[in-house]
Write a protein that holds these residues in place. Structure first.
Motif, mmCIF file in Angstrom:
data_model
loop_
_atom_site.group_PDB
_atom_site.id
_atom_site.type_symbol
_atom_site.label_atom_id
_atom_site.label_comp_id
_atom_site.label_asym_id
_atom_site.label_seq_id
_atom_site.Cartn_x
_atom_site.Cartn_y
_atom_site.Cartn_z
ATOM 1 N N PRO A 124 57.803 42.741 70.787
ATOM 2 C CA PRO A 124 59.129 43.307 70.480
ATOM 3 C C PRO A 124 59.068 44.335 69.347
ATOM 4 C CG PRO A 124 59.303 40.937 70.814
ATOM 5 C CD PRO A 124 57.835 41.268 70.821
ATOM 6 N N GLY A 125 59.646 45.497 69.618
ATOM 7 C CA GLY A 125 59.684 46.557 68.620
ATOM 8 C C GLY A 125 58.402 47.339 68.480
ATOM 9 N N PHE A 164 70.376 53.944 72.963
ATOM 10 C CA PHE A 164 70.651 52.598 72.464
ATOM 11 C C PHE A 164 69.433 51.716 72.679
ATOM 12 C CE2 PHE A 164 72.016 48.209 73.374
ATOM 13 C CZ PHE A 164 72.548 47.883 72.132
ATOM 14 N N SER A 165 69.017 51.004 71.636
ATOM 15 C CA SER A 165 67.937 50.031 71.700
ATOM 16 C C SER A 165 66.650 50.686 72.229
ATOM 17 C CB SER A 165 68.373 48.835 72.553
ATOM 18 O OG SER A 165 67.507 47.742 72.397
ATOM 19 N N GLN A 166 66.161 50.276 73.393
ATOM 20 C CA GLN A 166 64.959 50.900 73.944
ATOM 21 C C GLN A 166 65.170 52.398 74.142
ATOM 22 O OE1 GLN A 166 63.644 50.589 78.088
ATOM 23 N NE2 GLN A 166 61.872 49.412 77.376
ATOM 24 N N GLY A 167 66.381 52.785 74.545
ATOM 25 C CA GLY A 167 66.693 54.199 74.670
ATOM 26 C C GLY A 167 66.665 54.926 73.339
ATOM 27 N N GLY A 168 66.958 54.204 72.250
ATOM 28 C CA GLY A 168 66.843 54.795 70.920
ATOM 29 C C GLY A 168 65.406 55.082 70.554
ATOM 30 N N SER A 169 64.514 54.173 70.931
ATOM 31 C CA SER A 169 63.097 54.416 70.671
ATOM 32 C C SER A 169 62.611 55.626 71.450
ATOM 33 C CB SER A 169 62.259 53.177 71.030
ATOM 34 O OG SER A 169 62.230 52.945 72.425
ATOM 35 N N LEU A 170 63.124 55.797 72.659
ATOM 36 C CA LEU A 170 62.744 56.961 73.464
ATOM 37 C C LEU A 170 63.303 58.250 72.865
ATOM 38 C CD1 LEU A 170 61.397 58.167 75.914
ATOM 39 C CD2 LEU A 170 63.416 57.536 77.267
ATOM 40 N N SER A 171 64.498 58.186 72.280
ATOM 41 C CA SER A 171 65.065 59.367 71.630
ATOM 42 C C SER A 171 64.148 59.877 70.526
ATOM 43 C CB SER A 171 66.442 59.046 71.047
ATOM 44 O OG SER A 171 67.371 58.761 72.059
ATOM 45 N N LEU A 172 63.650 58.972 69.693
ATOM 46 C CA LEU A 172 62.760 59.395 68.606
ATOM 47 C C LEU A 172 61.413 59.858 69.155
ATOM 48 C CD1 LEU A 172 63.567 56.748 65.843
ATOM 49 C CD2 LEU A 172 64.384 59.106 66.043
ATOM 50 N N GLN A 232 69.714 40.515 66.050
ATOM 51 C CA GLN A 232 68.598 39.589 66.219
ATOM 52 C C GLN A 232 67.607 40.060 67.280
ATOM 53 O OE1 GLN A 232 68.270 36.718 64.212
ATOM 54 N NE2 GLN A 232 69.933 37.793 63.165
ATOM 55 N N VAL A 233 67.811 41.253 67.835
ATOM 56 C CA VAL A 233 66.950 41.744 68.914
ATOM 57 C C VAL A 233 65.835 42.633 68.380
ATOM 58 C CG1 VAL A 233 66.890 43.151 71.016
ATOM 59 C CG2 VAL A 233 68.770 41.539 70.635
ATOM 60 N N ILE A 234 66.175 43.564 67.504
ATOM 61 C CA ILE A 234 65.163 44.453 66.940
ATOM 62 C C ILE A 234 64.535 43.769 65.730
ATOM 63 C CG2 ILE A 234 64.684 46.747 66.032
ATOM 64 C CD1 ILE A 234 65.728 46.681 68.934
ATOM 65 N N PRO A 235 63.217 43.519 65.741
ATOM 66 C CA PRO A 235 62.579 42.786 64.643
ATOM 67 C C PRO A 235 62.702 43.525 63.312
ATOM 68 C CG PRO A 235 61.133 42.903 66.561
ATOM 69 C CD PRO A 235 62.274 43.827 66.824
ATOM 70 N N ALA A 236 62.699 42.749 62.242
ATOM 71 C CA ALA A 236 62.858 43.323 60.901
ATOM 72 C C ALA A 236 61.755 44.320 60.583
ATOM 73 C CB ALA A 236 62.889 42.205 59.860
ATOM 74 N N ASP A 237 60.525 44.049 61.047
ATOM 75 C CA ASP A 237 59.436 44.972 60.737
ATOM 76 C C ASP A 237 59.619 46.304 61.464
ATOM 77 O OD1 ASP A 237 58.893 43.804 63.224
ATOM 78 O OD2 ASP A 237 56.722 43.922 62.963
ATOM 79 N N ALA A 238 60.228 46.278 62.660
ATOM 80 C CA ALA A 238 60.504 47.523 63.386
ATOM 81 C C ALA A 238 61.614 48.313 62.698
ATOM 82 C CB ALA A 238 60.888 47.217 64.829
ATOM 83 N N VAL A 239 62.610 47.616 62.168
ATOM 84 C CA VAL A 239 63.679 48.286 61.418
ATOM 85 C C VAL A 239 63.104 48.936 60.163
ATOM 86 C CG1 VAL A 239 65.779 47.920 60.078
ATOM 87 C CG2 VAL A 239 65.508 46.797 62.299
ATOM 88 N N ALA A 240 62.263 48.198 59.437
ATOM 89 C CA ALA A 240 61.665 48.749 58.212
ATOM 90 C C ALA A 240 60.786 49.951 58.532
ATOM 91 C CB ALA A 240 60.852 47.665 57.505
ATOM 92 N N ARG A 241 60.000 49.854 59.595
ATOM 93 C CA ARG A 241 59.154 50.975 60.011
ATOM 94 C C ARG A 241 59.995 52.203 60.338
ATOM 95 N NH1 ARG A 241 58.117 50.019 65.430
ATOM 96 N NH2 ARG A 241 56.876 48.218 64.826
ATOM 97 N N THR A 242 61.105 51.975 61.036
ATOM 98 C CA THR A 242 61.972 53.081 61.450
ATOM 99 C C THR A 242 62.602 53.758 60.244
ATOM 100 O OG1 THR A 242 62.422 51.945 63.524
ATOM 101 C CG2 THR A 242 63.965 53.684 62.873
ATOM 102 N N GLU A 243 63.130 52.985 59.328
ATOM 103 C CA GLU A 243 63.781 53.574 58.152
ATOM 104 C C GLU A 243 62.770 54.320 57.287
ATOM 105 O OE1 GLU A 243 66.081 50.486 56.312
ATOM 106 O OE2 GLU A 243 67.664 50.643 57.843
ATOM 107 N N GLU A 244 61.552 53.796 57.192
ATOM 108 C CA GLU A 244 60.496 54.486 56.432
ATOM 109 C C GLU A 244 60.112 55.791 57.124
ATOM 110 O OE1 GLU A 244 55.844 53.728 55.022
ATOM 111 O OE2 GLU A 244 57.072 52.055 55.727
#
Length: 211
Positions: free
Chosen positions: A71-72, A105-113, A161-173
């Motif tokens: 996940p993430g 949104f979600s997986q689509g958000g990862s594709l956007s980036l 609770q779907v996107i793991p905290a480490d993926a959120v931290a990676r994204t914001e960084e």
């Protein structure tokens, strides 16, 4: 090789009405479909035409942009291949739209980036809702994102609770290092989209168009 089925894409406007308008491409989450995010368009800026695409891979009763893994943290190559499919779809539109932006949104958000990584000068803006950046980008690829300076809006709920905290931290960084992103966290929002968030998206789009 992944491909987008243009025949099932859902548009917010008839072809005669959307010609010449700036375009926003809607990229749904895993297990969903092209009929999902198009439902947001009555609440989004009428300045734009919107097209909602169907992901190319089946997943349960819906569709997925790429194979799922940890996940993430999906495999970079699979996300890249999905990006190629979206770019090929956009190539098929020719010059019908003066600008193209992304809303995923979600997986689509990862594709956007990932699309910003693949074609950073092609997009006017990117909106990532409850999404994440995929690990594995090279410095050369990510430096090209920095140079393009595409406006990014990143919204998420603080009880997702779907996107793991480490993926959120990676994204914001990553966003802080490579974009001038607007990051907004919505108290009490789980893995979804709130009206307040859509209001903020519209305000963001207004700033993009007014820049």
């Amino acid at each position: 090789m992944s491909t987008i089925d243009a025949s099932v894409a859902r548009w917010s406007l008839d072809e005669t009405e959307r010609a010449g308008k700036p375009l926003i491409v809607l990229l749904h989450g895993v297990g969903s479909h092209e009929g999902d995010l198009i439902g947001l368009t009555p609440y989004l800026s009428p300045e734009y035409a919107y097209v909602s695409l169907r992901a190319p891979q089946t997943y349960g009763g819906g569709w997925s942009w790429y194979p799922l893994a940890l996940p993430g943290a999906p495999a970079y190559e699979g996300v890249d291949e999905a990006g190629d499919a979206v770019l090929a779809f956009l190539d098929g539109l020719g010059g019908a739209h003066p600008t193209v932006s992304l809303l995923g949104f979600s997986q689509g958000g990862s594709l956007s980036l990932q699309l910003l990584r693949k074609a950073p000068t092609r997009f006017e803006a990117a909106i990532v809702l409850a999404g994440f950046v995929v690990p594995g980008g090279t410095p050369a690829v990510d430096d090209a994102v920095t140079a393009a300076n595409v406006p990014v809006f990143y919204g998420r709920g603080d009880v997702d609770q779907v996107i793991p905290a480490d993926a959120v931290a990676r994204t914001e960084e990553w966003l802080a290092a490579h974009t001038d992103a607007e990051i907004t966290v919505y108290p009490g929002l789980a893995h979804g989209i709130a009206q307040e968030e859509l209001d903020d998206v519209n305000a963001f789009l207004g700033r993009v168009r007014g820049a």
